[in-house]
Design a protein around this motif. Structure first.
Motif, PDB file in Angstrom:
ATOM      1  N   ASN A 169       0.824   9.501   9.730  1.00 26.30           N
ATOM      2  CA  ASN A 169       2.186   9.584   8.988  1.00 26.30           C
ATOM      3  C   ASN A 169       2.860  10.730   8.305  1.00 26.30           C
ATOM      4  O   ASN A 169       3.735  11.237   8.438  1.00 26.30           O
ATOM      5  N   ASN A 199       6.263   4.733   4.580  1.00 29.92           N
ATOM      6  CA  ASN A 199       6.869   4.408   5.891  1.00 29.92           C
ATOM      7  C   ASN A 199       8.250   3.994   5.386  1.00 29.92           C
ATOM      8  O   ASN A 199       9.158   4.236   6.133  1.00 29.92           O
ATOM      9  N   THR A 200       8.442   3.279   4.425  1.00 28.90           N
ATOM     10  CA  THR A 200       9.839   2.853   3.814  1.00 28.90           C
ATOM     11  C   THR A 200      10.709   3.876   3.736  1.00 28.90           C
ATOM     12  O   THR A 200      11.716   3.986   3.830  1.00 28.90           O
ATOM     13  N   ASP A 232      11.580   5.666   6.595  1.00 31.24           N
ATOM     14  CA  ASP A 232      12.662   4.988   7.368  1.00 31.24           C
ATOM     15  C   ASP A 232      14.073   5.278   6.649  1.00 31.24           C
ATOM     16  O   ASP A 232      14.921   5.219   7.337  1.00 31.24           O
ATOM     17  N   THR A 288       0.889  -1.020   0.004  1.00 28.77           N
ATOM     18  CA  THR A 288      -0.077  -0.041   0.207  1.00 28.77           C
ATOM     19  C   THR A 288       0.767   1.148  -0.011  1.00 28.77           C
ATOM     20  O   THR A 288       2.024   1.163   0.414  1.00 28.77           O
ATOM     21  N   ILE A 317       0.802   3.676   2.060  1.00 29.09           N
ATOM     22  CA  ILE A 317       1.196   4.001   3.494  1.00 29.09           C
ATOM     23  C   ILE A 317       2.606   3.147   3.933  1.00 29.09           C
ATOM     24  O   ILE A 317       3.505   3.867   4.407  1.00 29.09           O
ATOM     25  N   ASN A 318       2.405   2.034   3.450  1.00 24.90           N
ATOM     26  CA  ASN A 318       3.739   1.196   3.628  1.00 24.90           C
ATOM     27  C   ASN A 318       4.875   1.573   3.075  1.00 24.90           C
ATOM     28  O   ASN A 318       6.202   1.636   3.738  1.00 24.90           O
ATOM     29  N   LEU A 319       4.596   1.914   1.882  1.00 24.35           N
ATOM     30  CA  LEU A 319       5.848   2.475   0.774  1.00 24.35           C
ATOM     31  C   LEU A 319       6.125   3.765   1.304  1.00 24.35           C
ATOM     32  O   LEU A 319       7.310   4.029   1.704  1.00 24.35           O
ATOM     33  N   GLN A 362       3.992   9.648  -1.073  1.00 26.06           N
ATOM     34  CA  GLN A 362       3.000   8.167  -1.013  1.00 26.06           C
ATOM     35  C   GLN A 362       1.943   8.437   0.067  1.00 26.06           C
ATOM     36  O   GLN A 362       0.881   7.882  -0.163  1.00 26.06           O
ATOM     37  N   TYR A 363       2.243   9.190   0.947  1.00 22.86           N
ATOM     38  CA  TYR A 363       1.020   9.363   2.213  1.00 22.86           C
ATOM     39  C   TYR A 363      -0.006  10.264   1.481  1.00 22.86           C
ATOM     40  O   TYR A 363      -1.126   9.825   1.512  1.00 22.86           O
ATOM     41  N   SER A 375      -2.093   8.013  -0.735  1.00 17.65           N
ATOM     42  CA  SER A 375      -2.865   7.039  -0.010  1.00 17.65           C
ATOM     43  C   SER A 375      -4.079   8.002   0.524  1.00 17.65           C
ATOM     44  O   SER A 375      -5.324   7.442   0.492  1.00 17.65           O
TER      45      SER A 375
END
Length: 163
Positions: free
Chosen positions: A38, A7-8, A11, A1, A3-5, A21-22, A25
């Motif tokens: 996020n 987050n990556t 990080d 998703t 959100i996961n991207l 990315q957010y 989303s």
């Protein structure tokens, strides 16, 4: 998703890519409170605190029971040195998670920074009762410098840490 991207990327300290990315989303699901948190965290990490506030407030609007949004909004207001506003958000978060050990500690920090030592000590004891046990942090945290000078602080340390 997305959100996961996001987050990556966050990080990896790729804030610009995380923001993209957010926002994707949010575009697909404008009611996703987590995406706003996020996004707010990424803006806060970049020092864009006014943008972060907007995202946290939107998250709260979508999910008034989300303790993380109140927590992050409180931290943001503390960073802006608006301790009264920070305390309001910490208190709202405490209503949701009354047994949290970090929230009352953050409240103690805000009270100490604004010079209200009595309230700082009260919140600090609440944090200790809830299990806050990072003694090393307590010795060095500049936010509680004023509170640390109080004899009552030493009494609480002795009571909870046998020091």
């Amino acid at each position: 998703t997305y959100i996961n991207l996001g987050n990556t990327y966050a990080d990896m300290d790729e804030s610009g890519k995380a923001i993209v990315q957010y926002k994707k989303s949010i575009e697909l699901n404008p009611d996703n409170a987590l995406a706003y948190i996020n996004l707010g965290n990424t803006y806060a990490d970049m020092g864009q605190l006014d943008k972060a506030k907007v995202q946290y407030e939107k998250s709260i609007e979508l999910d008034p029971g989300n303790v993380d949004a109140y927590l992050e909004l409180g931290i943001t207001y503390s960073e802006l040195k608006d301790y009264d506003e920070a305390l309001e958000h910490y208190k709202k978060a405490m209503i949701i998670e009354a047994d949290d050990k970090i929230l009352p500690y953050l409240m103690a920090c805000a009270y100490s920074l604004k010079g209200d030592i009595g309230s700082a000590l009260e919140s600090f004891e609440n944090a200790l009762e809830n299990g806050f046990d990072d003694l090393e942090h307590l010795k060095t945290d500049s936010d509680i410098k004023v509170m640390r000078q109080s004899p009552e602080f030493d009494k609480l340390i002795q009571k909870y840490f046998n020091q």
